[in-house]
Scaffold this active site. Structure first.
Site, short mmCIF file in Angstrom:
data_model
loop_
_atom_site.label_atom_id
_atom_site.label_comp_id
_atom_site.label_asym_id
_atom_site.label_seq_id
_atom_site.Cartn_x
_atom_site.Cartn_y
_atom_site.Cartn_z
N ASN A 14 0.84 -1.21 0.00
CA ASN A 14 0.00 0.00 0.00
C ASN A 14 0.87 1.26 0.00
OD1 ASN A 14 -3.03 -0.51 0.23
ND2 ASN A 14 -2.15 -2.04 1.58
N ASN A 108 -6.90 5.02 7.49
CA ASN A 108 -6.50 3.61 7.49
C ASN A 108 -7.13 2.90 6.30
OD1 ASN A 108 -5.43 1.12 8.63
ND2 ASN A 108 -7.54 0.63 9.17
N HIS A 110 -8.59 -0.70 5.21
CA HIS A 110 -9.01 -1.99 5.78
C HIS A 110 -9.49 -2.88 4.63
CE1 HIS A 110 -10.37 -4.87 8.76
NE2 HIS A 110 -11.47 -4.98 8.05
C1 GRF Z 1 -3.05 -5.84 3.51
O1 GRF Z 1 -3.96 -6.93 3.60
C2 GRF Z 1 -3.73 -4.57 3.95
O2 GRF Z 1 -5.10 -4.57 3.62
C3 GRF Z 1 -3.61 -4.63 5.42
O3 GRF Z 1 -2.28 -5.07 5.63
C4 GRF Z 1 -1.95 -6.01 4.57
C5 GRF Z 1 -0.56 -5.80 4.03
O4 GRF Z 1 -0.48 -4.50 3.52
N1 GRF Z 1 -3.91 -3.34 6.00
P1 GRF Z 1 0.94 -3.93 2.92
O5 GRF Z 1 1.34 -4.83 1.77
O6 GRF Z 1 1.97 -3.97 4.02
O7 GRF Z 1 0.61 -2.55 2.46
#
Ligand code: GRF
Length: 216
Positions: A14, A108, A110
């Site tokens: 993300n 955030n 989710h």
């Molecule tokens: C993802 O499933 C996200 O939705 C949750 O954490 C997981 C890993 O996210 N919040 P990232 O690859 O570290 O951004």
């Protein structure tokens, strides 16, 4: 310019979506001031370094108790002087003193359509395991403001993702990230940077004028 500080815990996909959006949207009016991780040696930190964004670790392991970890986390966030704090795969609950210091200035991502499959114990793969166990046909992702509850703050953006008959939790997690999370998190940041987002009576209002400008 909207200065943001991004909090991460692991893979940082993300975070990568935000880094890419900032690079590809020069008029987006967003600058990533800092990346803060609660874990050492995670991919998210490599992504920040590669993009030339300052990063640091504030790990609970380095503190005798939760209170001093919370204090250090808030101090690190304050030092970066963010207009907006973005939780991008951040798996630590935010201390209430931080929520109070940044009212409607922490968002955030989710991995479900809140209010479904959220709250205590619903994070990462567990969300998608619950989605498959319940047999719902549609899931998705939500970007929301953080309040003192867990996944209970005002909803900014959501995007649905169809559940496939042969989905496993891993396949579904990946598709929700690719088709929803990585799109709506940068878009929410862009809307906030454009001054298009406000909260009234606990609900988010997105300024119509800006909706035209920012592709829905
Ligand atoms: C993802 O499933 C996200 O939705 C949750 O954490 C997981 C890993 O996210 N919040 P990232 O690859 O570290 O951004």
């Amino acid at each position: 310019m909207l200065n943001i500080t991004v909090l991460v815990s692991g893979g940082g996909t993300n975070l990568q979506a935000i880094l890419d959006w900032v690079r590809e949207t020069p008029d987006g009016n967003v600058k990533i001031a800092s990346v803060i991780s609660n874990n050492y040696g995670v991919r998210a930190l490599e992504r920040a370094e590669k993009a030339g964004v300052p990063s640091r670790v504030v790990s609970p392991k380095d503190f005798d108790d939760r209170a001093s970890f919370h204090e250090a986390l808030l101090a690190a966030v304050n030092e970066s002087e963010p207009d907006l704090v973005v939780l991008a795969g951040f798996l630590v609950s935010i201390p209430s003193e931080m929520v109070r210091a940044y009212p409607n200035r922490i968002i955030n991502i989710h991995p479900s359509l809140i209010p479904a499959f959220c709250g205590k114990g619903y994070y990462g793969l567990r969300v998608h395991e619950a989605v498959l166990a319940r047999g719902v046909r549609v899931t998705g992702a939500t970007v929301h403001f953080v309040d003192e509850g867990t996944d209970t703050g005002p909803i900014i953006l959501q995007k649905p993702v169809a559940v496939a008959q042969d989905d496993t939790p891993e396949k579904l997690q990946r598709r929700v990230m690719e088709e929803a999370e990585w799109e709506i998190l940068p878009r929410a940041i862009g809307l906030i940077a454009a001054g298009a987002v406000s909260v009234r009576d606990g609900r988010v209002w997105i300024d119509g004028a800006n909706r035209e400008r920012i592709k829905e």
